[in-house]
Design an enzyme around this catalytic site. Structure first.
Site, short mmCIF file in Angstrom:
data_model
loop_
_atom_site.label_atom_id
_atom_site.label_comp_id
_atom_site.label_asym_id
_atom_site.label_seq_id
_atom_site.Cartn_x
_atom_site.Cartn_y
_atom_site.Cartn_z
N ASP A 106 68.19 47.88 110.81
CA ASP A 106 69.59 48.04 110.40
C ASP A 106 70.16 46.67 110.06
O ASP A 106 70.10 45.74 110.87
CB ASP A 106 70.40 48.68 111.52
CG ASP A 106 71.74 49.22 111.02
OD1 ASP A 106 71.83 49.59 109.84
OD2 ASP A 106 72.69 49.26 111.82
N HIS A 138 83.40 44.92 106.17
CA HIS A 138 83.26 45.51 107.50
C HIS A 138 83.14 44.42 108.56
O HIS A 138 83.81 44.47 109.60
CB HIS A 138 82.03 46.42 107.54
CG HIS A 138 81.69 46.91 108.91
ND1 HIS A 138 82.45 47.85 109.58
CD2 HIS A 138 80.67 46.60 109.76
CE1 HIS A 138 81.92 48.10 110.77
NE2 HIS A 138 80.83 47.34 110.90
N ARG A 156 87.70 38.12 117.16
CA ARG A 156 87.89 36.69 116.87
C ARG A 156 88.87 36.55 115.72
O ARG A 156 88.48 36.28 114.58
CB ARG A 156 86.54 36.06 116.49
CG ARG A 156 85.46 36.16 117.57
CD ARG A 156 84.12 35.58 117.08
NE ARG A 156 83.63 36.29 115.90
CZ ARG A 156 82.92 37.41 115.94
NH1 ARG A 156 82.60 37.96 117.10
NH2 ARG A 156 82.52 37.99 114.83
N GLU A 167 76.58 54.33 105.75
CA GLU A 167 75.55 53.42 105.29
C GLU A 167 74.71 54.06 104.19
O GLU A 167 74.81 55.26 103.94
CB GLU A 167 74.61 53.00 106.43
CG GLU A 167 75.32 52.40 107.64
CD GLU A 167 74.35 51.73 108.61
OE1 GLU A 167 73.21 51.40 108.19
OE2 GLU A 167 74.73 51.54 109.79
N TYR A 179 76.04 44.68 124.47
CA TYR A 179 75.48 44.02 123.29
C TYR A 179 75.17 42.54 123.48
O TYR A 179 74.41 41.95 122.69
CB TYR A 179 76.40 44.22 122.08
CG TYR A 179 77.57 43.26 122.00
CD1 TYR A 179 77.53 42.18 121.12
CD2 TYR A 179 78.71 43.45 122.77
CE1 TYR A 179 78.61 41.31 121.02
CE2 TYR A 179 79.77 42.58 122.68
CZ TYR A 179 79.72 41.51 121.81
OH TYR A 179 80.78 40.65 121.73
N LYS A 205 73.21 52.69 120.08
CA LYS A 205 72.76 53.01 118.73
C LYS A 205 71.51 53.87 118.68
O LYS A 205 71.17 54.40 117.61
CB LYS A 205 72.48 51.71 117.96
CG LYS A 205 73.63 50.74 117.91
CD LYS A 205 74.74 51.19 117.01
CE LYS A 205 74.34 51.06 115.57
NZ LYS A 205 75.46 51.38 114.66
#
Length: 441
Positions: free
Chosen positions: A140, A147, A156, A215, A258, A267
């Site tokens: 991926d 995005h 951030r 996607e 993550y 995922k």
């Protein structure tokens, strides 16, 4: 770069003898001819390779028994007898092109093959599908700068993009075993989530922030030997075709797990692809020039050549729809959530293949590359709920009176894709649909 150039199969004036194939915007004109693996619904038949033409599919498994051609087209057709596209995909571009040319000739108006092929047509509405290929590995990517910026701003605000983003196609290896074909239903995932403030132990239970990701999937045809990279000028020779792809995401699980290695349980529970694979050759009329803003870093030499500059981008319109249990009970049409376009991605298909193999990684027939969420720059072009609702702050109003921050049980997400331009028939990727079932607790 030796991509499939325009030939007579792309002639916009071509017509087919198949009923309905010449109707405007039917999506599957003779210029498309995408491949899938299917059988009649609720039958005990074997799944077989088929090609779409209008509202029908031509059964290539049956056609292969007839051996109507010679040379590379015959060899390619003979590779369509198994219930997966891998054997065909492994043959390479010359064979794919020969098969497309032979099919185009026999499906054209006035073809002497009509009486022989007509009994091999099945209405697509009566089909059920299997995965188009046996997918060995799945990677991926994260190639939408829109995005990446929108999501990065939530974490951030002053520096949404990390320093490497505009230099290197970011990617990670995902789970191939849980990829399903359109119509896939899966239980809501369960896992750990971040501890509430003041609590040390994480929560455990069903995901509360389940999301879709709009996607495209890229299916590798011929692979490369380990240690031998694929130059960007040869990358297209290794790509069989493209499909729609929904890489479902459990946002709350991901936020906790993550760091430092990236997503895991967030995922790997389900990903959904569309059944019809549109070949790279069919997409040739929809190639566009590649460019970067002058203020951005330009790709390193191994990620750029003249052909990529001139025609590396693919113009594919993408749409996301949502239906819910309530909307279906009220017989309401699915709600359009967003529209975007693959041409707005930061990296091209050829760049992804070149980068994936530059270290000697051996891509193999049937490997799937996901593009990552494909969002546009404006409102209504978001490729995920996380972007649409700014991280859950602004619920989305649905036409039948419901609201959504994230997906609820029995929600169904439907992706659609089209290639459109003046003077050319519309090409469709079909649909990629998946539904969320209650968690198994």
């Amino acid at each position: 770069m030796t991509h499939a150039y325009l030939n007579d199969t792309h002639d916009p004036t071509l017509q087919s003898w198949v009923p309905g194939a010449n109707e405007a915007d039917n999506g599957f004109p003779i210029q498309n001819l995408p491949f899938a693996v299917a059988r009649r619904r609720d039958s005990q038949e074997d799944f077989r390779v088929m090609v779409a033409i209008g509202p029908y599919a031509l059964d290539l498994g049956l056609l292969a028994c007839d051996t109507p051609w010679h040379g590379k087209a015959a060899d390619a057709l003979a590779a369509c007898v198994k219930p997966a596209l891998n054997d065909l995909m492994a043959l390479g571009q010359e064979y794919w092109s020969a098969l497309r040319a032979a099919l185009s000739q026999d499906l054209r108006q006035g073809s002497s093959a009509e009486s022989r092929l007509r009994p091999m047509l099945i209405e697509r509405s009566k089909l059920e599908y299997a995965l188009p290929a046996q997918i060995g590995d799945y990677t991926d990517f994260y190639i939408s700068v829109h995005h990446a910026t929108a999501v990065g701003k939530q974490f951030r605000p002053d520096a949404p993009l990390l320093p490497n983003y505009k230099w290197v196609p970011i990617g990670y290896h995902g789970r191939a075993s849980s990829i399903g074909v359109s119509g896939q239903q899966f239980p809501r995932p369960i896992g750990q989530t971040r501890p509430p403030e003041g609590q040390e132990q994480p929560n455990f239970g069903p995901c509360q922030r389940l999301d879709f990701e709009l996607e495209m999937g890229i299916l590798i045809g011929k692979g490369n030997k380990a240690g031998h990279r694929i130059p960007i000028g040869q990358a297209d020779e290794h790509v069989f075709g493209l499909c729609l792809f929904n890489d479902w995401s459990a946002r709350d699980l991901q936020a906790w797990e993550y760091q430092p290695l990236g997503p895991f349980l967030a995922k790997n529970f389900a990903s959904t692809i569309s059944p019809w694979v549109v070949t790279l050759e069919a997409l040739a009329p929809f190639r566009r020039p590649f460019s970067r803003p002058e203020s951005d870093p330009q790709p390193l030499p191994y990620l750029q050549d003249q052909a990529n500059l001139e025609s590396g981008v693919l113009d594919v319109e993408l749409e996301v729809y949502l239906s819910t249990e309530q909307s279906r009970q009220q017989h309401k049409d699915p709600a359009l959530l967003s529209r975007s376009n693959f041409k707005q991605a930061y990296w091209t298909v050829a760049q992804l293949v070149a980068h994936h193999s530059v270290n000697g990684c051996n891509l193999q027939t049937g490997d799937l590359l996901g593009t990552g969420t494909l969002s546009g720059p404006g409102k209504g072009q978001e490729g995920s709920l996380l972007e649409m609702n700014q991280g859950g702050k602004n619920p989305i109003d649905l036409p039948w009176g419901e609201q959504r921050n994230f997906l609820e049980d029995q929600d169904e997400v439907i992706l659609k894709g089209f290639c459109r331009q003046d003077g050319y028939p519309t090409l469709s990727f079909g649909e990629c649909a998946g539904r969320v079932l209650p968690a198994i607790v």
